[in-house]
Design a protein around this motif. Sequence first.
Motif, PDB file in Angstrom:
ATOM      1  N   THR A  23       0.857  -1.182   0.000  1.00  0.00           N
ATOM      2  CA  THR A  23       0.000   0.000   0.000  1.00  0.00           C
ATOM      3  C   THR A  23       0.890   1.227   0.000  1.00  0.00           C
ATOM      4  N   ASP A  24       0.758   2.064  -1.046  1.00  0.00           N
ATOM      5  CA  ASP A  24       1.652   3.212  -1.162  1.00  0.00           C
ATOM      6  C   ASP A  24       1.127   4.404  -0.366  1.00  0.00           C
ATOM      7  N   ASP A  25       1.785   5.545  -0.489  1.00  0.00           N
ATOM      8  CA  ASP A  25       1.453   6.697   0.357  1.00  0.00           C
ATOM      9  C   ASP A  25       0.307   7.535  -0.180  1.00  0.00           C
ATOM     10  N   ARG A  26      -0.338   7.075  -1.251  1.00  0.00           N
ATOM     11  CA  ARG A  26      -1.626   7.632  -1.660  1.00  0.00           C
ATOM     12  C   ARG A  26      -2.761   6.819  -1.060  1.00  0.00           C
ATOM     13  N   GLY A  27      -2.397   5.733  -0.373  1.00  0.00           N
ATOM     14  CA  GLY A  27      -3.398   4.806   0.129  1.00  0.00           C
ATOM     15  C   GLY A  27      -3.826   3.792  -0.913  1.00  0.00           C
ATOM     16  N   THR A  28      -3.114   3.727  -2.026  1.00  0.00           N
ATOM     17  CA  THR A  28      -3.453   2.795  -3.105  1.00  0.00           C
ATOM     18  C   THR A  28      -2.896   1.415  -2.788  1.00  0.00           C
ATOM     19  N   SER A  43       5.719   9.042  -0.440  1.00  0.00           N
ATOM     20  CA  SER A  43       5.759  10.452  -0.084  1.00  0.00           C
ATOM     21  C   SER A  43       7.165  10.910   0.262  1.00  0.00           C
ATOM     22  N   VAL A  44       7.521  12.083  -0.254  1.00  0.00           N
ATOM     23  CA  VAL A  44       8.746  12.767   0.153  1.00  0.00           C
ATOM     24  C   VAL A  44       8.416  14.192   0.609  1.00  0.00           C
ATOM     25  N   GLY A  45       7.133  14.470   0.831  1.00  0.00           N
ATOM     26  CA  GLY A  45       6.697  15.782   1.263  1.00  0.00           C
ATOM     27  C   GLY A  45       6.722  15.922   2.772  1.00  0.00           C
ATOM     28  N   ILE A  80       9.917   8.742   6.186  1.00  0.00           N
ATOM     29  CA  ILE A  80      10.165   8.572   4.753  1.00  0.00           C
ATOM     30  C   ILE A  80      11.171   7.445   4.515  1.00  0.00           C
ATOM     31  N   LEU A  81      12.243   7.449   5.288  1.00  0.00           N
ATOM     32  CA  LEU A  81      13.249   6.396   5.139  1.00  0.00           C
ATOM     33  C   LEU A  81      12.660   5.028   5.462  1.00  0.00           C
ATOM     34  N   ASP A  82      11.808   4.959   6.471  1.00  0.00           N
ATOM     35  CA  ASP A  82      11.162   3.692   6.823  1.00  0.00           C
ATOM     36  C   ASP A  82      10.290   3.178   5.679  1.00  0.00           C
ATOM     37  N   ARG A  83       9.581   4.076   5.020  1.00  0.00           N
ATOM     38  CA  ARG A  83       8.699   3.660   3.925  1.00  0.00           C
ATOM     39  C   ARG A  83       9.501   3.118   2.743  1.00  0.00           C
ATOM     40  N   PHE A  84      10.585   3.779   2.389  1.00  0.00           N
ATOM     41  CA  PHE A  84      11.414   3.267   1.297  1.00  0.00           C
ATOM     42  C   PHE A  84      12.067   1.943   1.687  1.00  0.00           C
ATOM     43  N   GLY A  85      12.454   1.822   2.950  1.00  0.00           N
ATOM     44  CA  GLY A  85      13.009   0.549   3.405  1.00  0.00           C
ATOM     45  C   GLY A  85      11.994  -0.573   3.327  1.00  0.00           C
ATOM     46  N   ALA A  86      10.740  -0.275   3.703  1.00  0.00           N
ATOM     47  CA  ALA A  86       9.686  -1.286   3.643  1.00  0.00           C
ATOM     48  C   ALA A  86       9.417  -1.716   2.205  1.00  0.00           C
ATOM     49  N   LEU A  87       9.413  -0.743   1.273  1.00  0.00           N
ATOM     50  CA  LEU A  87       9.199  -1.095  -0.129  1.00  0.00           C
ATOM     51  C   LEU A  87      10.334  -1.976  -0.633  1.00  0.00           C
ATOM     52  N   ALA A  88      11.567  -1.601  -0.307  1.00  0.00           N
ATOM     53  CA  ALA A  88      12.708  -2.396  -0.765  1.00  0.00           C
ATOM     54  C   ALA A  88      12.620  -3.838  -0.264  1.00  0.00           C
ATOM     55  N   PRO A 140      27.400  21.750  -0.805  1.00  0.00           N
ATOM     56  CA  PRO A 140      26.304  21.354  -1.702  1.00  0.00           C
ATOM     57  C   PRO A 140      25.167  20.654  -0.972  1.00  0.00           C
ATOM     58  N   TRP A 141      23.977  20.844  -1.509  1.00  0.00           N
ATOM     59  CA  TRP A 141      22.766  20.200  -1.004  1.00  0.00           C
ATOM     60  C   TRP A 141      21.925  19.763  -2.195  1.00  0.00           C
ATOM     61  N   ASN A 142      21.565  18.513  -2.216  1.00  0.00           N
ATOM     62  CA  ASN A 142      20.665  18.000  -3.238  1.00  0.00           C
ATOM     63  C   ASN A 142      19.269  17.926  -2.636  1.00  0.00           C
ATOM     64  N   PRO A 143      18.326  18.806  -3.030  1.00  0.00           N
ATOM     65  CA  PRO A 143      16.970  18.734  -2.486  1.00  0.00           C
ATOM     66  C   PRO A 143      16.237  17.445  -2.848  1.00  0.00           C
ATOM     67  N   GLU A 144      16.855  16.629  -3.701  1.00  0.00           N
ATOM     68  CA  GLU A 144      16.292  15.324  -4.033  1.00  0.00           C
ATOM     69  C   GLU A 144      17.251  14.212  -3.621  1.00  0.00           C
ATOM     70  N   THR A 145      17.835  14.352  -2.449  1.00  0.00           N
ATOM     71  CA  THR A 145      18.698  13.301  -1.910  1.00  0.00           C
ATOM     72  C   THR A 145      17.928  11.982  -1.878  1.00  0.00           C
ATOM     73  N   PRO A 146      18.536  10.881  -2.351  1.00  0.00           N
ATOM     74  CA  PRO A 146      17.835   9.596  -2.309  1.00  0.00           C
ATOM     75  C   PRO A 146      17.412   9.248  -0.881  1.00  0.00           C
ATOM     76  N   PRO A 147      16.145   8.854  -0.673  1.00  0.00           N
ATOM     77  CA  PRO A 147      15.671   8.546   0.687  1.00  0.00           C
ATOM     78  C   PRO A 147      16.188   7.190   1.176  1.00  0.00           C
ATOM     79  N   SER A 148      17.474   7.162   1.501  1.00  0.00           N
ATOM     80  CA  SER A 148      18.090   5.953   2.044  1.00  0.00           C
ATOM     81  C   SER A 148      19.011   6.355   3.181  1.00  0.00           C
ATOM     82  N   PRO A 149      19.229   5.471   4.154  1.00  0.00           N
ATOM     83  CA  PRO A 149      20.156   5.800   5.233  1.00  0.00           C
ATOM     84  C   PRO A 149      21.549   6.134   4.725  1.00  0.00           C
ATOM     85  N   ALA A 150      22.021   5.435   3.688  1.00  0.00           N
ATOM     86  CA  ALA A 150      23.369   5.679   3.178  1.00  0.00           C
ATOM     87  C   ALA A 150      23.510   7.095   2.634  1.00  0.00           C
TER      88      ALA A 150
END
Length: 282
Positions: free
Chosen positions: A10-15, A120-122, A130-138, A257-267
């Motif tokens: 189930t994704d973060d739109r509730g789908t 979601s990354v908002g 956010i990191l937990d959700r990407f970890g769960a998907l992986a 430098p700052w990447n506003p789209e840093t990959p949502p991972s612990p690394a």
Amino acid sequence: MSGAQAWGFTDDRGTELGAARVPRRVIAYVRAGAALCDLGVTPVAVYGSGHDGEVLDPAKEGGLRAAAVTYLGPGRVLDEGLLRELRPDVIVDVTYDGKSPYALDEAVAERLGVPLVALSVGNELTLPAILDRFGALAVSLGAAPRAETPAEGSPAELRAAEDALREVAARSGFAVLALSGAGPDQVHLARPLAWPELARLAELGVRLVDPGPGPGANWLTGDWDRAADLRPDLVLFDSRAHATAPDEALSGARFTPWNPETPPSPAAYARFFRALAEALAV
């Protein structure tokens, strides 16, 4: 295939999404794909956003280039025939509003008959969530759960980086301004609480500068003199290819430098937090 394990998520739109077997061929928005790559799921290919061109932005690539992941160009103009040839089992995008995927029209996935996951990354979620959700998907896609030992890419490594940043931030007291250059006459100044990672920095004791009242939910747009008037000691500047370098009006500040789209991972966030700690320690 007989005995194949069914997949559901189930994704973060509730789908609620599902398939007869665990998806193996993943196509993803570049930010999501770089995170999945860190987490042990290597995409077949990734696509960009409206900010991206025909070449993968070095600021966004993470481990994708080293893993020889194909970059397909901006998502809104993807060749659907090429997508079909790649035979994806699932498409992974991000969402900023909890309603729509950010970089790919959902109708494309529907025409391909492929489930589309939007995470979601908002700022409705905290960075740890956010990191937990990407970890769960992986993990749902077959990755091994992240070990609690302080290995590269582990939650323990991220906690160690946060601890180091917290210690340095308490000593430095630097005023830190995050921004994105938009040309010689314009700059977007980040509102710290609108960005999960900046809000996390504030929780860790980094003294972030708020640009003040005005229009814009995530950014306040002004000129470079306005940025200079905020008197930052350190500037987090948008390092993505479409952003411009900081103006000489900010010559009295330090930059990192700052990447506003840093990959949502612990690394990825461990690397960012350690780099910021080094910049604050100078």
